[in-house]
Write an enzyme that holds these catalytic residues in place. Sequence first.
Site, PDB file in Angstrom:
ATOM      1  N   CYS A   1       0.829  -1.211   0.000  1.00 26.46           N
ATOM      2  CA  CYS A   1       0.000   0.000   0.000  1.00 26.46           C
ATOM      3  C   CYS A   1       0.866   1.265   0.000  1.00 26.46           C
ATOM      4  O   CYS A   1       1.351   1.689   1.049  1.00 26.46           O
ATOM      5  CB  CYS A   1      -0.925  -0.015   1.208  1.00 26.46           C
ATOM      6  SG  CYS A   1      -1.966   1.445   1.335  1.00 26.46           S
TER       7      CYS A   1
ATOM      8  N   CYS B   1      -0.538   4.170   2.007  1.00 23.85           N
ATOM      9  CA  CYS B   1      -0.345   4.036   3.459  1.00 23.85           C
ATOM     10  C   CYS B   1       1.111   4.292   3.852  1.00 23.85           C
ATOM     11  O   CYS B   1       1.387   4.951   4.850  1.00 23.85           O
ATOM     12  CB  CYS B   1      -0.702   2.627   3.935  1.00 23.85           C
ATOM     13  SG  CYS B   1      -2.169   1.908   3.236  1.00 23.85           S
ATOM     14  N   ASP B   2       2.037   3.747   3.103  1.00 27.71           N
ATOM     15  CA  ASP B   2       3.423   3.679   3.576  1.00 27.71           C
ATOM     16  C   ASP B   2       4.424   4.528   2.792  1.00 27.71           C
ATOM     17  O   ASP B   2       5.570   4.668   3.212  1.00 27.71           O
ATOM     18  CB  ASP B   2       3.902   2.217   3.549  1.00 27.71           C
ATOM     19  CG  ASP B   2       3.061   1.324   4.460  1.00 27.71           C
ATOM     20  OD1 ASP B   2       2.597   1.833   5.498  1.00 27.71           O
ATOM     21  OD2 ASP B   2       2.874   0.144   4.138  1.00 27.71           O
TER      22      ASP B   2
END
Length: 355
Positions: A161, A164-165
């Site tokens: 992701c 997300c990261d």
Amino acid sequence: MDGLNLNFGLGGGSEPEVETVLNDAPRPEVENVIIIGSGPAGWSAGIYTGRANLRPLLITGNELGGQVAITNEVENYPGFPEGLTGPELAEKMQAQAQKFGTAVEIDYVTEIDVAGPPFGVKTASGKHYRANALIVATGASPRKLGVPGEERLTGRGVSYCATCDGFFFRGKELVVVGGGDSALEEALFLTRFATKIRVIHRRAQLRAGATLKRRAESNPRIEFVWNSVVTRIDGENKVESVTLKNTATGAVSELRTDGVFIYVGHLPNNQFFQGKLAMDELGYLITDKLMRTSVPGIFAAGEIQDHRFRQVATSVGQGVAAAMETEKYLAELEDRAYPGHTAYIEPLRRFVSRF
Ligand code: NAP
């Protein structure tokens, strides 16, 4: 509804007063609604159907909390400007759903019977439930490469992701695996943070569409490594390198990198819906704007029916919508079972409100 004692805002304060409903209260023979899945869509459906006094039962599945529970940090979920970890967010959602009366069964659904209502739900532990409505929120799982080091270093440089990261890789060098739309879209997103992104693709032609292809090929931070597969991921406590094998020549090489983002497709967790609920060609459940599946009384929310947005916030919204529609559906069902029910209830409500 039996066994519930919720009391919203009657004290006149700004905080609603809520009496927590115990999970071990006897269950009805036929549940109002069973929610299948414990990701953001499932917990949100639990919060809303719980607050609607429906006494929902949520069956968690094998991965409690869903994909967000394995995400390092969530910084884009509205209401948490300081960010929080994925497990923290998942726990907060679960606590909120339970506070409003969602009963939680740690179990795994193996079969559903869609010839209802009531619908049948069988679980891995041998339980057999019946419910007048179902909310399917089983999500999707990123397809894994299945190479040594992938599992051990997930959350320590291996990610599925970028949204997300990606932020954690400012000024770093990254590898993106895959040649489809997701790989290129996420590689382009990662150029906001990383200085160099190498897209590793097993063939010499991209699967991705022309627009993304053009944008990625013209981005100076993106480089393509053609005809190559990742055969292992190495690093002591975090990703340090990947081993590549050339699919044309068989040559093996090592590439140093700070992170590996894997986009070789997602797999909707649809195993027990095959032949029962309509799916698209990718295996995602087909829903309409009201989150209805092809079977009246069965709703779906989150990534089991959405492979486009795949965000915690969008799954939450879909879970809420599915819950609100479920509430409406159950009211209509009850009305059909007891004709004249609302005609009787409305004057009574008006009468009581005079006191
Ligand atoms: P996808 O289209 O299935 O692409 C997966 C990619 O991973 C392919 O390039 C495939 O290689 C590669 N791959 C699969 N297994 C592999 C393995 N074991 N090792 C190495 N490479 C492997 O998946 P996706 O990119 O996630 O897209 C899913 C769907 O969502 C598609 O319909 C896509 O169009 C859509 N989508 C659209 C957008 C957009 O329009 N902006 C964005 C994201 C996704 P091969 O090419 O050799 O098969």
